[in-house]
Design a protein around this motif. Structure first.
Motif, PDB file in Angstrom:
ATOM      1  N   UNK A  10       0.838  -1.205   0.000  1.00  0.00           N
ATOM      2  CA  UNK A  10       0.000   0.000   0.000  1.00  0.00           C
ATOM      3  C   UNK A  10       0.875   1.258   0.000  1.00  0.00           C
ATOM      4  N   UNK A  11       1.943   1.225   0.798  1.00  0.00           N
ATOM      5  CA  UNK A  11       2.833   2.384   0.877  1.00  0.00           C
ATOM      6  C   UNK A  11       3.460   2.683  -0.488  1.00  0.00           C
ATOM      7  N   UNK A  12       3.867   1.622  -1.203  1.00  0.00           N
ATOM      8  CA  UNK A  12       4.459   1.808  -2.531  1.00  0.00           C
ATOM      9  C   UNK A  12       3.431   2.393  -3.502  1.00  0.00           C
ATOM     10  N   UNK A  13       2.204   1.884  -3.474  1.00  0.00           N
ATOM     11  CA  UNK A  13       1.170   2.382  -4.370  1.00  0.00           C
ATOM     12  C   UNK A  13       0.829   3.844  -4.061  1.00  0.00           C
ATOM     13  N   UNK A  14       0.737   4.164  -2.809  1.00  0.00           N
ATOM     14  CA  UNK A  14       0.425   5.546  -2.434  1.00  0.00           C
ATOM     15  C   UNK A  14       1.571   6.482  -2.816  1.00  0.00           C
ATOM     16  N   UNK A  15       2.795   5.994  -2.680  1.00  0.00           N
ATOM     17  CA  UNK A  15       3.953   6.783  -3.105  1.00  0.00           C
ATOM     18  C   UNK A  15       3.886   7.040  -4.603  1.00  0.00           C
ATOM     19  N   UNK A  16       3.484   6.036  -5.367  1.00  0.00           N
ATOM     20  CA  UNK A  16       3.337   6.205  -6.811  1.00  0.00           C
ATOM     21  C   UNK A  16       2.277   7.252  -7.124  1.00  0.00           C
ATOM     22  N   UNK A  17       1.168   7.201  -6.410  1.00  0.00           N
ATOM     23  CA  UNK A  17       0.104   8.184  -6.629  1.00  0.00           C
ATOM     24  C   UNK A  17       0.593   9.599  -6.317  1.00  0.00           C
ATOM     25  N   UNK A  18       1.401   9.745  -5.274  1.00  0.00           N
ATOM     26  CA  UNK A  18       1.935  11.062  -4.920  1.00  0.00           C
ATOM     27  C   UNK A  18       2.847  11.608  -6.016  1.00  0.00           C
ATOM     28  N   UNK A  19       3.664  10.735  -6.598  1.00  0.00           N
ATOM     29  CA  UNK A  19       4.544  11.161  -7.694  1.00  0.00           C
ATOM     30  C   UNK A  19       3.705  11.685  -8.858  1.00  0.00           C
ATOM     31  N   UNK A  20       2.647  10.974  -9.196  1.00  0.00           N
ATOM     32  CA  UNK A  20       1.810  11.372 -10.317  1.00  0.00           C
ATOM     33  C   UNK A  20       1.037  12.652 -10.010  1.00  0.00           C
ATOM     34  N   UNK A  21       0.529  12.772  -8.816  1.00  0.00           N
ATOM     35  CA  UNK A  21      -0.212  13.988  -8.456  1.00  0.00           C
ATOM     36  C   UNK A  21       0.689  15.212  -8.506  1.00  0.00           C
ATOM     37  N   UNK A  22       1.949  15.045  -8.096  1.00  0.00           N
ATOM     38  CA  UNK A  22       2.902  16.162  -8.169  1.00  0.00           C
ATOM     39  C   UNK A  22       3.177  16.531  -9.622  1.00  0.00           C
ATOM     40  N   UNK A  23       3.309  15.509 -10.481  1.00  0.00           N
ATOM     41  CA  UNK A  23       3.554  15.789 -11.896  1.00  0.00           C
ATOM     42  C   UNK A  23       2.332  16.437 -12.537  1.00  0.00           C
ATOM     43  N   UNK A  24       1.134  16.008 -12.138  1.00  0.00           N
ATOM     44  CA  UNK A  24      -0.091  16.580 -12.699  1.00  0.00           C
ATOM     45  C   UNK A  24      -0.315  18.014 -12.244  1.00  0.00           C
ATOM     46  N   UNK A  25       0.241  18.373 -11.100  1.00  0.00           N
ATOM     47  CA  UNK A  25       0.125  19.754 -10.644  1.00  0.00           C
ATOM     48  C   UNK A  25       0.807  20.701 -11.628  1.00  0.00           C
ATOM     49  N   UNK A  26       1.878  20.216 -12.249  1.00  0.00           N
ATOM     50  CA  UNK A  26       2.596  21.027 -13.232  1.00  0.00           C
ATOM     51  C   UNK A  26       1.969  20.921 -14.622  1.00  0.00           C
ATOM     52  N   UNK A  27       1.298  19.802 -14.901  1.00  0.00           N
ATOM     53  CA  UNK A  27       0.706  19.577 -16.231  1.00  0.00           C
ATOM     54  C   UNK A  27      -0.615  18.836 -16.042  1.00  0.00           C
ATOM     55  N   UNK A  28      -1.659  19.558 -15.618  1.00  0.00           N
ATOM     56  CA  UNK A  28      -2.915  18.903 -15.203  1.00  0.00           C
ATOM     57  C   UNK A  28      -3.595  18.091 -16.307  1.00  0.00           C
ATOM     58  N   UNK A  29      -3.389  18.449 -17.554  1.00  0.00           N
ATOM     59  CA  UNK A  29      -4.125  17.759 -18.607  1.00  0.00           C
ATOM     60  C   UNK A  29      -3.388  16.613 -19.253  1.00  0.00           C
ATOM     61  N   UNK A  30      -2.189  16.255 -18.758  1.00  0.00           N
ATOM     62  CA  UNK A  30      -1.377  15.219 -19.406  1.00  0.00           C
ATOM     63  C   UNK A  30      -2.100  13.884 -19.374  1.00  0.00           C
TER      64      UNK A  30
END
Length: 1010
Positions: free
Chosen positions: A837-857
């Motif tokens: 679960x920790x690994x999956x949540x970490x993955x989600x955090x990485x993506x959310x941070x990237x989407x903050x810079x490029x929300x429509x990717x």
């Protein structure tokens, strides 16, 4: 001797079944059978005997299975009821192996062999099995003893009998039927029978391995050489190093011997040197060694009898020595069979095989092979080289050589070489012939940079002057200047010689037909040499632009001046001008110049001169992204190269066309043909490690693009050592490509090794991305190989490297998800699930941070939905494992303990079962699963129809989870809503699979509810 416990024997049998085939496995199986017998546990003893029979079967000691089989049969006769259904089936199945082993063992009398066959028939009849396997065994025994009519009857009864549980698999049966067709002289029928196996539609443990080898000679006899080459590359890869397939290895060696690939055959022999010793299975030994003997005989015929072969029984052997010892051994085995069978059939077939003549001359295989050492020259025959040519024939030969010389034909050297051989047999020789021959020899010396070249050319010049041939003397003067420049003489000396040559050409009589040509040739040579001399005098790179500008002007003037003169020289000047344009960074100007040069050369009757500019033009056009024109140029170059004798040029032409075709994307098969030919030509030129390596890399890529991964891997592995010497970039690319191929072939361990070796090369590179990608590939492959610890380490390294770049969030996320699942591979406990679960949540955090810079990717949003989807699957795995543990508790405790003793604990590898969850905890997890799948499905819906399958999967999972929670209506409502949505859309917007799948799911949910 230490007595093994029952648990140790059980564990040993499990390990033995997974061990590589061969003597070591057999010895271990024998020890386990002895220990099992001593233990007094009859069931365990039967299992150990069965294991020993199987170990012998897949080794070179298959004939030794007779003893343990006889013992197992005794056990069955004492108490058939003690055998389970599976054990009894296995025993009767092994009867077929034993029938073959007896027939193939000359030490077993014919009466005994016949008795075993009758016993097999009796037992099969009593057990209610079809006679099909019995008739097949009878066929081969009858064939061996020369009873052809009986063999034919057995064959027909074999085909007529019904197939049942005791019948061999179809792949093995077709093997035998095709072999019988070959014995009857019908290769085409055999190949038709074998087609489903050779095409991969029918397979088994040793098919198509054996048939790929067996089909080689029938294909060659039918002229189907391309298929034969393919079967060799695919088949040898499967058979290599496998003890039970040594007869197949022998067929591959024989194939090499009969196709002009003796060096390749010798390499295969060296790879199996340890197996050349006497084998326990005499039939296998005869088959394996007979194939080797075909190769050894060919090597002797080619003058390589004293070449080292491989050791035999610990002693080094030359080809001659190994031939003698193997021939004697095989002949002895054949005579043993004949003595037992009462015929000479086995000996006759042995002699026919060993004496077989080559079936294809010099068939290129594509794989790299070290050339054989130069054979010593054959002794001169009495009476000299042969009858001398008549005077007219010799005169005609000299005229052809002169015409070729004047035309610049590629065959000139061969013609003058023949003149040189014939000239000494003439009673009198025209001085002009002597001078022309000396001229050619001096020119050859100049080309190879021989020290004596100036002296030889000077003598030629003087001879021509004495004969009154001023135009030939002028040409010799020009060659003296060229040789001086080539040898690095001082610019002043070269210019002085060049001035003499220019004066000699200009001083020719106006009536001399070749005067204009000699002047033009001298001028063009002066332009070329002067450019070289300027570069020597001013080596500074800053002056190169001026040199190119001056050279371009000189060449342009030359072309204009001699437009109506010698076309081949103008064509040469145009090619030079095109190359200058490329050096000046102007490819658009170079393209028409190279085209004009090629066209002019072809019109002048010198098509071979068009090859170089066309090849160069093709490459330039590819850089200009004009692939269709590039292909036309390359094809034209290949057509014009028909008379070219230079092997390197032939290789370059084919490699160029192969590369263009491969990039086209839809011509991989044709690309492979040209790359194969290119590799062959580079080998002929002595450039195996250079152009040959590049050709083989391209050939491997073409094979891979054509879906021929096994052939691609075999070719690439053969060239890998050469490619590793071509710089780090090439080494990394080649290893990564090989890793991809091996992974495609389901060979994860060696694939991971290639990725890791490639990653090691990139370790010191400034850019960490290549190393990160390779570490990621290695991790995925190690995971495929079930090497969890090694895979985790590789994933962590790849993650670290990706984070260094800060540019590849998707790769980082996929690694985190892989690590999550890897942590659940051994056990699904609360701790493991928390880590995942920790690994999956970490993955989600990485993506959310990237989407903050490029929300429509869209890619980032898709990966985020996939991460939620997979986290829900992790939780679902946890819940299901928890429920399974409750079901296990309801089973009979004694049965579970017995299973654990046998190493069959369903929890796996001695792990503790997952932590027990209360009903309330299970419900919380299920609610979270549904929420995650809903969240992912919403994103997939926003991303459009390309993600419809992912959305449907989320809906499917959520609906069934609702069902498991007892809320059937909620699950059905989700599906109904999707069906209504799909029906409201235009029919063209709805995939064919969607409504049927959704309606079927809804029906299943409703049926489950009722």
């Amino acid at each position: 001797m230490t007595t093994l416990t029952r648990e140790e024997i059980v564990r040993g049998l499990a390990e033995n079944r997974e061990s590589p085939n061969g003597a070591a496995r057999n010895a271990h199986a024998e020890a386990l059978a002895g220990a099992a017998e001593t233990s007094g546990d009859q069931a365990l003893f039967r299992e150990a005997l069965d294991n020993l029979i199987n170990a012998y079967l897949y080794s070179s000691e298959s004939s030794r299975m007779l003893v343990p089989f006889a013992r197992l049969l005794q056990e069955y006769d004492k108490d058939p009821g003690a055998f389970s259904h599976w054990e009894a089936h296995s025993l009767f199945w092994q009867f077929k192996w034993v029938a073959t082993a007896i027939s193939d063992s000359p030490g077993v009398p014919l009466e005994s062999a016949t008795g075993w066959l009758e016993e097999m028939e009796r037992r099969y009849r009593i057990a209610g099995y079809s006679e099909r396997p019995v008739r097949e065994a009878e066929l081969w025994l009858a064939d061996a003893i020369g009873q052809d009519e009986r063999a034919e009857r057995a064959f027909r009864r074999w085909l007529a009998a019904e197939r049942d549980d005791m019948s061999d698999c179809l792949a093995c049966e077709l093997n035998g039927q095709g072999q019988y067709a070959v014995l009857n002289g019908d290769d085409a029928e055999a190949l038709d029978l074998w087609k489903p196996v050779l095409d991969g539609d029918l397979t088994c443990a040793e098919e198509p391995h054996r048939l790929l080898a067996t089909s080689l000679l029938p294909l060659l006899r039918l002229g189907r050489t391309d298929e034969a080459r393919s079967h060799h590359l695919r088949g040898y890869r499967l058979a290599r190093g496998n003890e039970s397939l040594l007869p197949s290895v022998g067929k591959h060696i024989e194939f090499c011997a009969l196709t002009g690939n003796e060096s390749r055959g010798l390499e295969i022999l060296a790879e199996h040197a340890a197996h050349v010793a006497p084998l326990a299975n005499l039939d296998d030994r005869l088959a394996f060694h007979s194939g080797i003997l075909v190769l050894l005989r060919r090597l002797r015929e080619l003058g390589h009898g004293r070449t080292p072969a491989v050791p035999y029984e610990g002693s080094p052997r030359t080809v001659d020595e190994l031939y003698e010892v193997l021939y004697a051994g095989c002949l002895d085995i054949a005579r043993q069979f004949d003595a037992r069978n009462g015929t000479t059939r086995v000996s006759d077939r042995f002699h026919a095989q060993v004496d077989r003549e080559p079936l294809a001359a010099g068939l290129p295989l594509g794989v790299r092979s070290t050339a054989l050492p130069q054979a010593p020259p054959a002794a001169s025959l009495p009476g000299g080289p042969g009858p001398a040519l008549t005077a007219d024939a010799f005169t005609e030969l000299v005229e052809r050589a002169r015409s070729a010389r004047d035309l610049g034909h590629p065959g000139t050297d061969a013609l003058w070489a023949e003149v040189a051989v014939r000239v000494d047999a003439r009673p009198e020789v025209d001085p002009l012939v002597r001078a022309d021959l000396a001229d050619h020899q001096a020119l050859a010396a100049g080309r190879r940079g021989a020290e004596e070249a100036p002296e030889l050319l000077g003598a030629v010049r003087d001879d021509y002057r004495a004969l009154g041939l001023a135009e030939r003397a002028a040409l010799a003067e020009l060659r003296l200047a060229s040789v001086a420049a080539q040898s690095g003489a001082a610019p002043a000396e070269v210019r002085a010689l060049l001035a003499v040559a220019l004066r000699s050409a200009g001083a020719l009589d106006a009536a001399e037909p070749l005067r204009a040509r000699r002047i033009a040739l001298a001028e063009l040579s002066a332009i070329r040499m002067e450019s070289y001399l300027r570069s020597v005098e001013t080596p500074d790179a800053d002056d190169h632009h001026d040199h190119h500008t001056e050279l371009a002007a000189e060449l342009t003037d030359f072309i204009a001046t001699h437009e109506g003169g010698p076309a081949d020289l103008v064509a040469e000047a145009e090619e030079m001008l095109g190359r200058v344009a490329l050096a000046q960074g102007d490819p658009d100007r170079a393209v028409p110049l190279l085209a004009a040069s090629a066209a002019r050369a072809a019109r002048s009757g010198r098509p071979w001169q068009a090859v170089d500019p066309l090849v160069l033009r093709a490459g330039v056009l590819m850089t200009l992204e004009r692939p269709e024109e590039a292909e036309d140029a390359a094809r034209s170059a290949l057509e014009h190269a028909a008379e070219v004798t230079d092997a390197e040029t032939q290789g370059v032409v084919r490699l160029t066309l192969a590369d263009i075709l491969l990039r086209r994307g839809d011509a991989a098969a044709e690309s492979a043909e040209h790359a194969l030919a290119g590799a062959h030509w580079f080998d002929q030129a002595g450039l195996t490690a250079d152009g040959g390596a590049h050709a083989r890399l391209l050939l491997a890529r073409a094979y891979a693009a054509d879906g021929r991964s096994a052939e691609a891997a075999e070719v690439l592995q053969s060239a890998l050592a050469d490619l590793l010497e071509h710089g780090d970039q090439q080494a990394v690319s080649a290893r990564e490509f090989l890793g991809d191929l091996l992974r495609r072939l389901n060979e994860p361990r060696p694939a991971a090794e290639q990725y890791l070796l490639a990653a090691e090369v990139t370790r010191g590179w400034e850019d960490p991305r290549p190393q990160a990608g390779l570490a990621h590939s290695a991790a995925d492959t190690l995971s495929d190989a079930n090497l969890a610890v090694e895979a985790a380490a590789a994933y962590e390294r790849a993650l670290e490297l990706h984070r260094l770049t800060g540019e590849v969030p998707v790769a980082e996320v996929r690694i985190l998800r892989s690590l999550a699942w890897l942590g659940l591979r051994e056990e699904v406990t609360a701790t493991a699930v928390t880590g995942a679960r920790k690994r999956m949540e970490e993955a989600a955090e990485v993506l959310e941070a990237a989407l903050a810079a490029d929300p429509g990717a869209p890619e980032l949003r898709s990966e985020l939905a996939q991460t939620w989807h997979q986290l829900a699957q992790v939780l679902d795995r946890y819940v299901n494992t928890n429920e399974q543990s409750y079901e296990d508790d309801d089973e009979d405790r004694e049965d579970r303990e017995d299973d654990a003793d046998r190493g069959q604990d369903l929890a796996g590898a001695g792990s503790d079962p997952a932590a027990r969850l209360s009903p309330a905890e299970v419900d919380v997890l299920r609610v979270e699963e549904i929420e995650l799948w809903d969240r992912a499905a919403r994103v997939y819906a926003e991303l459009g129809p390309d993600h419809l399958r992912d959305r449907f999967q989320c809906l499917n999972n959520a609906a069934w989870t609702e069902q498991e929670r007892g809320d059937a209506d909620a699950g059905a409502a989700r599906v109904s809503a999707l069906i209504d949505e799909a029906r409201a859309l235009p029919e063209s917007d709805v995939p064919d699979w969607l409504l049927p799948s959704a309606e079927r799911l809804l029906a299943q949910l409703n049926d489950k509810d009722t």
